[in-house]
Design an enzyme around this catalytic site. Structure first.
Site, mmCIF file in Angstrom:
data_model
loop_
_atom_site.group_PDB
_atom_site.id
_atom_site.type_symbol
_atom_site.label_atom_id
_atom_site.label_comp_id
_atom_site.label_asym_id
_atom_site.label_seq_id
_atom_site.Cartn_x
_atom_site.Cartn_y
_atom_site.Cartn_z
ATOM 1 N N GLU A 64 62.351 58.784 -41.006
ATOM 2 C CA GLU A 64 62.049 60.209 -41.230
ATOM 3 C C GLU A 64 63.214 60.962 -40.617
ATOM 4 O OE1 GLU A 64 58.633 60.958 -42.107
ATOM 5 O OE2 GLU A 64 57.626 59.102 -41.554
ATOM 6 N N CYS A 82 62.133 69.577 -37.416
ATOM 7 C CA CYS A 82 62.786 69.165 -38.656
ATOM 8 C C CYS A 82 62.358 70.084 -39.795
ATOM 9 C CB CYS A 82 62.443 67.717 -38.971
ATOM 10 S SG CYS A 82 60.681 67.441 -39.017
HETATM 11 P P1 NAD Z 1 68.608 61.401 -32.950
HETATM 12 O O1 NAD Z 1 68.876 60.871 -34.310
HETATM 13 O O2 NAD Z 1 69.766 61.833 -32.139
HETATM 14 O O3 NAD Z 1 67.831 60.300 -32.079
HETATM 15 C C1 NAD Z 1 66.606 59.748 -32.491
HETATM 16 C C2 NAD Z 1 66.373 58.444 -31.761
HETATM 17 O O4 NAD Z 1 67.346 57.484 -32.171
HETATM 18 C C3 NAD Z 1 66.513 58.558 -30.247
HETATM 19 O O5 NAD Z 1 65.517 57.765 -29.631
HETATM 20 C C4 NAD Z 1 67.890 57.988 -29.998
HETATM 21 O O6 NAD Z 1 68.056 57.486 -28.689
HETATM 22 C C5 NAD Z 1 67.959 56.884 -31.031
HETATM 23 N N1 NAD Z 1 69.294 56.427 -31.431
HETATM 24 C C6 NAD Z 1 70.430 57.152 -31.491
HETATM 25 N N2 NAD Z 1 71.447 56.387 -31.984
HETATM 26 C C7 NAD Z 1 70.916 55.160 -32.252
HETATM 27 C C8 NAD Z 1 71.441 53.962 -32.809
HETATM 28 N N3 NAD Z 1 72.712 53.867 -33.189
HETATM 29 N N4 NAD Z 1 70.609 52.907 -32.960
HETATM 30 C C9 NAD Z 1 69.308 52.984 -32.610
HETATM 31 N N5 NAD Z 1 68.754 54.114 -32.073
HETATM 32 C C10 NAD Z 1 69.545 55.191 -31.909
HETATM 33 O O7 NAD Z 1 67.561 62.596 -33.125
HETATM 34 P P2 NAD Z 1 66.916 63.552 -32.030
HETATM 35 O O8 NAD Z 1 67.935 64.508 -31.521
HETATM 36 O O9 NAD Z 1 66.135 62.767 -31.041
HETATM 37 O O10 NAD Z 1 65.838 64.352 -32.908
HETATM 38 C C11 NAD Z 1 66.186 65.430 -33.730
HETATM 39 C C12 NAD Z 1 66.351 64.984 -35.164
HETATM 40 O O11 NAD Z 1 65.138 64.378 -35.606
HETATM 41 C C13 NAD Z 1 66.578 66.143 -36.117
HETATM 42 O O12 NAD Z 1 67.550 65.763 -37.058
HETATM 43 C C14 NAD Z 1 65.225 66.346 -36.778
HETATM 44 O O13 NAD Z 1 65.292 66.965 -38.038
HETATM 45 C C15 NAD Z 1 64.736 64.940 -36.855
HETATM 46 N N6 NAD Z 1 63.271 64.883 -36.982
HETATM 47 C C16 NAD Z 1 62.740 64.526 -38.188
HETATM 48 C C17 NAD Z 1 61.361 64.508 -38.351
HETATM 49 C C18 NAD Z 1 60.730 64.126 -39.670
HETATM 50 O O14 NAD Z 1 59.520 63.896 -39.689
HETATM 51 N N7 NAD Z 1 61.466 64.051 -40.763
HETATM 52 C C19 NAD Z 1 60.538 64.845 -37.281
HETATM 53 C C20 NAD Z 1 61.126 65.188 -36.062
HETATM 54 C C21 NAD Z 1 62.497 65.204 -35.922
#
Ligand code: NAD
Length: 528
Positions: free
Chosen positions: A293, A327
């Site tokens: 997501e 998001c």
């Molecule tokens: P992010 O992508 O920076 O991180 C998400 C998770 O991934 C964290 O736990 C992070 O530590 C981990 N991560 C980062 N790099 C990784 C890698 N290479 N391998 C494995 N894990 C890794 O996102 P964020 O800042 O935590 O959240 C905000 C983002 O989430 C926004 O883009 C928002 O739109 C999205 N979001 C989407 C939804 C949805 O339902 N579509 C809901 C909430 C948030």
């Protein structure tokens, strides 16, 4: 076959409080003070039910007062990833065979316990991720909803599936089996709800997991995992492994023992995870399933016949609720030229009335953004944004020690501009002027995302057109584009917003399952 759980009440959403009465305010004040008293504690890893400390820790800061450490979490190592996958694999053998009534029962008890500790979880999120009181209460309510909803869904899926009668003398069944060990990788922004929902969906279906929380919300996650263990979750079913994105997150995704990855976060990380998971490790016996997501660049269309007051209220709530860090947040308002100036006046007036500050204060409408990196990124966008349109309000930091950003509106933005195309994840709204409704929908669809959208119009033909043409996973008519409710508005987007799944919907749990089709020839032996 009897129904599995005849006594369970139908699902209902947990109400969200407004804290207008003295008792609920006093309860929250007390919880804030209790949570403040736990600042600086160190939270260990949990592997196979054992709490494990280590030399390295990661601080989780209060974004409203970054000098305050809400808690330190132990940083897992690649060896911890290895150990956690081993114990999760071992636990899968028994957990996958545990009756679904027990697994669902655990979720129902967890929901009841979170309900009892609502103020506590709210207080944690107010400090750890900068939620306002009402936003924190909505997050906790959503976590309860996920637990209640997925518990019921698991019971439903365990009922015999309706199949076409066989033309042969045989009995036929379709049974859903769990997949195996999953990596659960949530974002920080719905610190409790999304993390708990992703974890609950995976385990109620019989999988075991390694949960790698976001470093910005790892304390809230630690308290949720503690709660599950207190309730008797068997060791190894949920392993808690905070740590570095690459050495922990990516190692987890790449390992051959990982059967599936449930990820919520940004587009860039989602795509990277998809790529890593697609490579087959030596000895791997399956194709990993990735449930992702991702982000959005969500638009609200305001037609020339819209109720402008309602549209302005909906845009302001969607754009600046939780400082635009959803998001689903509206980051583009696409407005008909005939009502453009009047709409701008109204939306700017409402935006200027918002109070920005430390969300410990219940009167605050907009809290901080999550961390220094997000703060700098937003100002980087604002710098180019000033050249891409006309700054109407905001544009700078708001007073205070935290990562406070003024709610910002930039008008006359070209639909192809960077601030109209890329997800900013902060309180920044780009307003685009359009000549008519067809143009508005084409521009609304003109990004690589497809998460949420809304349309304000009184014209039934335009509503029909939007229903057919606005390509988003969650479409709202004459209301804001945030605030999806579990079960009511199954949530998830198209295109670069994810893998087209719907959290909180009737199809969601199927992603954590595989179906086994069984035919038993009738030889007088009964089974099933
Ligand atoms: P992010 O992508 O920076 O991180 C998400 C998770 O991934 C964290 O736990 C992070 O530590 C981990 N991560 C980062 N790099 C990784 C890698 N290479 N391998 C494995 N894990 C890794 O996102 P964020 O800042 O935590 O959240 C905000 C983002 O989430 C926004 O883009 C928002 O739109 C999205 N979001 C989407 C939804 C949805 O339902 N579509 C809901 C909430 C948030």
């Amino acid at each position: 076959m009897p129904r599995l759980a005849p006594s369970i009440e139908p699902f209902r959403n947990e109400p969200v409080r407004t804290f207008a009465d003295g008792a609920s305010r006093a309860g929250m004040m007390a919880a804030l003070s209790r949570a403040h008293g736990t600042f600086g504690l160190t939270y260990p890893l949990v592997i196979g039910g054992e709490r494990i400390t280590g030399p390295g820790t990661i601080p989780s800061l209060n974004p409203a007062q970054p000098a305050e450490i809400v808690g330190d979490v132990v940083a897992a190592t690649p060896q911890d990833v290895h150990d956690a996958l081993d114990v999760a694999t071992e636990a899968f053998a028994s957990w996958s065979r545990t009756p679904v009534t027990e697994r669902a029962g655990l979720l129902f008890r967890a929901a009841a316990e979170v309900r009892k500790r609502k103020d506590w979880f709210n207080a944690l999120m107010i400090y750890e991720v900068g939620k306002t009181w009402v936003e924190a209460d909505a997050d906790t309510a959503e976590a309860i909803d996920f637990l209640e909803f997925y518990g019921r869904e698991a019971l439903r899926l365990a009922e015999p599936a309706p199949l076409v009668p066989s033309p042969y003398p045989e009995d036929n069944f379709l049974r859903y089996l769990p997949l195996g060990v999953g990596a659960i990788i949530p974002p920080w922004n719905f610190a409790l709800a999304i993390m708990a929902g992703m974890t609950a969906a995976a385990i109620v279906t019989g999988n075991t997991v390694v949960l790698k929380p976001s470093p910005d919300a790892a304390v809230t996650a630690a308290h949720f995992v503690d709660l599950l263990l207190e309730l008797g979750l068997p060791a190894g079913v949920v392993n808690y492994l905070p740590g570095d994105a690459l050495t922990v997150g990516e190692t987890l995704v790449a390992d051959r023992r990982t059967r599936f990855v449930s990820f919520t976060g940004s587009k860039a990380v989602g795509l990277r995870i998809n790529e890593v998971a697609a490579a087959t490790a030596p000895g791997q016996r399956w194709i990993k399933r990735v449930i992702a997501e991702m982000g959005g660049k969500d638009a609200i269309v305001v037609a020339d016949d819209a109720d402008l007051e309602a549209a302005a209220a909906g845009v302001v709530a969607s754009a600046f609720g939780f400082a635009g860090q959803k998001c689903s947040a509206c980051s583009r308002a696409i407005v008909d030229a005939a009502v453009y100036d009047r709409f701008l006046e109204e939306v700017v007036r409402r935006t200027r009335a918002l109070r920005v500050g430390d969300p410990q204060d219940p009167a605050v409408d907009v809290g901080p953004v999550i961390n220094a990196r997000a703060f700098e990124r937003i100002f980087d966008y604002l710098e180019s944004g000033r050249a891409e349109g006309r700054l109407l309000t905001g544009g700078g930091p708001a007073p205070g020690d935290g990562y406070f950003v003024e709610p910002t509106i930039i008008a006359d933005v070209d639909p192809a501009a960077r601030i109209a195309q890329e997800e900013i994840f902060g309180p920044v709204l780009a307003v685009i002027r359009v000549a008519g409704f067809d143009d508005a929908l084409a521009i609304a669809n003109g990004t690589e995302f497809g998460l949420t959208g809304a349309v304000y119009t009184r014209d039934p033909a335009r509503i029909e057109q939007a229903l057919a043409e606005f390509f988003v996973g969650n479409l709202y008519i004459n209301r804001k584009c945030t605030g999806a409710l579990v079960g009511v508005h199954p949530f998830g987007g198209f295109n670069m917003s994810g893998t087209d799944s719907k959290a909180g919907g009737p199809d969601y749990l199927l992603q954590f399952l595989q179906a086994k089709s069984i035919a038993v020839a009738r030889l007088g032996i009964t089974c099933g």
